[in-house]
Design a protein around this motif. Structure first.
Motif, short mmCIF file in Angstrom:
data_model
loop_
_atom_site.label_atom_id
_atom_site.label_comp_id
_atom_site.label_asym_id
_atom_site.label_seq_id
_atom_site.Cartn_x
_atom_site.Cartn_y
_atom_site.Cartn_z
N GLU A 143 -9.51 23.93 -6.10
CA GLU A 143 -8.23 23.69 -5.44
C GLU A 143 -8.45 23.02 -4.09
OE1 GLU A 143 -5.64 26.73 -3.19
OE2 GLU A 143 -4.77 26.68 -5.22
N THR A 144 -7.88 21.85 -3.93
CA THR A 144 -7.89 21.18 -2.64
C THR A 144 -6.48 21.22 -2.06
OG1 THR A 144 -7.62 19.07 -3.80
CG2 THR A 144 -9.84 19.68 -3.15
N GLU A 145 -6.38 20.87 -0.80
CA GLU A 145 -5.08 20.98 -0.11
C GLU A 145 -4.83 19.74 0.74
OE1 GLU A 145 -2.95 23.85 3.26
OE2 GLU A 145 -4.43 24.71 1.87
N LEU A 146 -3.58 19.37 0.82
CA LEU A 146 -3.17 18.22 1.62
C LEU A 146 -1.83 18.54 2.28
CD1 LEU A 146 -3.71 15.24 2.48
CD2 LEU A 146 -2.35 14.56 0.49
N ASN A 147 -1.76 18.38 3.60
CA ASN A 147 -0.52 18.58 4.34
C ASN A 147 -0.01 17.24 4.85
OD1 ASN A 147 0.11 21.70 4.93
ND2 ASN A 147 -2.11 21.42 4.80
N GLY A 148 1.27 17.00 4.69
CA GLY A 148 1.84 15.74 5.13
C GLY A 148 3.34 15.86 5.36
N VAL A 149 3.96 14.75 5.71
CA VAL A 149 5.39 14.73 5.95
C VAL A 149 5.89 13.29 5.80
CG1 VAL A 149 5.18 14.33 8.44
CG2 VAL A 149 7.23 15.46 7.55
N ILE A 150 7.14 13.14 5.38
CA ILE A 150 7.79 11.83 5.33
C ILE A 150 9.01 11.90 6.24
CG2 ILE A 150 9.06 10.20 3.88
CD1 ILE A 150 7.20 10.79 1.62
N ASN A 151 9.16 10.90 7.09
CA ASN A 151 10.19 10.93 8.14
C ASN A 151 11.42 10.09 7.83
OD1 ASN A 151 7.29 10.75 10.09
ND2 ASN A 151 8.57 12.58 10.03
N PHE A 152 11.42 9.36 6.74
CA PHE A 152 12.56 8.49 6.43
C PHE A 152 12.94 8.65 4.96
CE2 PHE A 152 10.06 6.46 9.78
CZ PHE A 152 11.01 6.32 10.78
N GLU A 153 14.23 8.64 4.70
CA GLU A 153 14.70 8.73 3.32
C GLU A 153 14.31 7.46 2.55
OE1 GLU A 153 18.70 10.03 2.52
OE2 GLU A 153 18.89 10.90 4.54
N GLY A 154 14.09 7.64 1.26
CA GLY A 154 13.75 6.49 0.43
C GLY A 154 12.94 6.91 -0.77
N SER A 155 12.56 5.92 -1.55
CA SER A 155 11.70 6.13 -2.72
C SER A 155 10.37 5.44 -2.46
CB SER A 155 12.36 5.55 -3.98
OG SER A 155 11.52 5.72 -5.10
N TYR A 156 9.28 6.20 -2.57
CA TYR A 156 7.96 5.69 -2.27
C TYR A 156 7.06 5.83 -3.49
CZ TYR A 156 9.98 6.30 2.36
OH TYR A 156 10.82 6.25 3.43
N GLU A 157 5.92 5.18 -3.43
CA GLU A 157 5.02 5.15 -4.59
C GLU A 157 3.80 6.02 -4.34
OE1 GLU A 157 3.08 1.85 -7.60
OE2 GLU A 157 3.11 1.41 -5.46
N GLY A 158 3.46 6.78 -5.37
CA GLY A 158 2.20 7.52 -5.38
C GLY A 158 1.40 7.14 -6.60
N PHE A 159 0.10 7.26 -6.52
CA PHE A 159 -0.72 6.83 -7.65
C PHE A 159 -2.10 7.48 -7.59
CE2 PHE A 159 -0.96 3.79 -4.19
CZ PHE A 159 -2.32 3.62 -4.00
N SER A 160 -2.85 7.28 -8.65
CA SER A 160 -4.24 7.72 -8.69
C SER A 160 -5.11 6.60 -8.13
CB SER A 160 -4.66 8.04 -10.13
OG SER A 160 -6.06 8.21 -10.21
N SER A 161 -5.93 6.93 -7.15
CA SER A 161 -6.79 5.93 -6.54
C SER A 161 -8.25 6.10 -6.93
CB SER A 161 -6.66 5.99 -5.01
OG SER A 161 -6.94 7.29 -4.54
N HIS A 162 -8.50 6.81 -8.02
CA HIS A 162 -9.87 7.00 -8.51
C HIS A 162 -9.86 6.76 -10.01
CE1 HIS A 162 -13.95 8.82 -8.29
NE2 HIS A 162 -13.69 9.12 -9.54
N TYR A 163 -10.70 5.85 -10.48
CA TYR A 163 -10.71 5.48 -11.90
C TYR A 163 -10.98 6.70 -12.77
CZ TYR A 163 -11.83 3.24 -16.30
OH TYR A 163 -11.84 2.89 -17.61
N SER A 164 -10.14 6.89 -13.78
CA SER A 164 -10.27 8.08 -14.62
C SER A 164 -10.09 7.79 -16.11
CB SER A 164 -9.26 9.14 -14.18
OG SER A 164 -7.94 8.63 -14.26
#
Length: 375
Positions: free
Chosen positions: A208-229
């Motif tokens: 289990e890894t952990e990541l903390n973050g925040v987004i400050n503006f409304e909208g639709s954003y892109e997420g993806f896998s950045s490691h070949y699998s």
């Protein structure tokens, strides 16, 4: 004839220059359409990372720019047809030049090391966010939005324990509310990356890894896998919806209306390899499913990793190990474990401290592991 050659050579040179400037213009036009999201993100953590890139680049340019300029200067000044160039065949050393050559890069390395040290600790993905933006502090009354993320072949599963819902290939967050992501994988190592929110972090099976973050503006954003699998890697993308409080409540209520539950049977079916999956909603999540995912025992015929580690710690899978496993069950929660142990195994009274200390170290769930990132 010589006039023809000069004319032809001039035209050829002009043609080369025209093509060169044409390619340069095309490249500039192409780059002008790029979305440099890493340098212009929508979240405070990602913005701090962008600033770190700028600071590091400027510091390195302090060396790179003078070197490039001096390269041109030396080439022009000491060319073979320059009669004004100083000719010193016996010259081999300059103390002042050595001081400049070594002191400037050394100073820059020291500054980069300090900058990296401070930024690495400030942007530790496992630490809770200290702020929402540079001007807005964390509200102590607002808890982070918890999202459990599972990387599959080749899709993303998001579980919201606070709302008892789950989604596939769609994640929603609340604007200006910290997000605490817990990540794992069901198969090969993968990498979770939402450039607008925070840096990249790895997800690995049984950890289990952990990541903390925040987004400050409304909208639709892109997420993806950045490691070949594997085969479906390029389609392993998802949408991140940054909504206000009421918008997120509407979204979560819409997901909760789904009649499909995320239980162990549905999870096993979902975990089968597939490419370019549509967004899917699960209106409820089976209790304890995340612990089973972490310990890689969602299926009925799979042995959980924490149970396997307990068997190993208590003597292995032999007869003695099986006996110890049942004998010591509940020992850690007893009011007086030493006295209980003395009654159960008086023949091992001399080793009671060592055995109890060993049992205290047994993990209740899969271990966490700190993984390097693009923070």
């Amino acid at each position: 004839m010589s006039l023809y050659k000069r004319s032809f050579g001039s035209q050829r040179s002009l043609g080369h220059r025209t093509r060169r400037f044409g390619l340069l213009g095309f490249a500039t036009l192409a780059l002008s359409g790029c979305n440099l999201v890493v340098m212009n993100p929508a979240g405070d953590v990602a913005s701090q990372q962008a600033d770190l890139i700028v600071y590091a680049t400027v510091l390195m340019l302090i060396v790179i720019v003078p070197v490039l300029a001096l390269t041109v200067f030396f080439a022009v000044k000491f060319r073979s047809d320059n009669e004004d160039a100083t000719y010193e065949p016996e010259w081999d050393h300059s103390v002042s030049l050595e001081i400049v050559v070594w002191s400037v890069p050394l100073a820059i390395i020291i500054m980069l090391a300090g900058l990296t040290w401070v930024a690495t600790h400030r942007l530790d993905p496992y630490e809770d966010l200290p702020r929402i933006t540079a001007e807005k502090a964390i509200d102590p009354n607002v808890a982070p939005l918890q999202v459990q993320v599972v990387a599959m072949d080749w899709k993303w599963l998001f579980i919201y324990p606070e709302y008892n819902i789950a989604t596939v290939n769609e994640m929603a967050v609340i604007v200006d509310r910290p997000v605490e992501l817990k990540l794992t994988s069901t198969n090969v190592m993968n990498a979770f990356y939402v450039p607008d929110m925070a840096g990249m972090i790895y997800a690995m099976a049984g950890m289990e890894t952990e990541l903390n973050g925040v987004i400050n503006f409304e909208g639709s954003y892109e997420g993806f896998s950045s490691h070949y699998s594997g085969a479906g890697f390029s389609k392993m993308r998802f949408d991140v919806l940054a909504l206000d409080e009421s918008g997120f409540d509407d979204w979560s209520a819409n997901v909760a209306d789904s009649s499909q539950p995320l239980d162990r049977r549905n999870f096993v079916e979902l975990d089968q390899p597939s490419i370019d999956d549509e967004v899917a909603y699960y209106g409820s999540v089976e209790d304890g499913l995340w612990t089973r995912i972490l310990n890689m025992c969602v299926g009925d015929d799979e042995l959980c990793m924490n149970d396997l580690m307990m068997v190993d710690a208590l003597g292995g899978g032999g007869i003695e190990g099986l006996y110890n496993r049942e004998l010591y069950r509940g020992l850690c929660t007893a009011d007086d474990p030493k006295s209980l142990f003395a009654i159960l195994r008086p023949d091992l009274a001399d080793s009671v401290d060592e055995i109890i200390a060993t049992i205290d170290l047994l993990p209740s769930v899969a271990p966490q592991m700190s993984i390097p990132t693009g923070n």
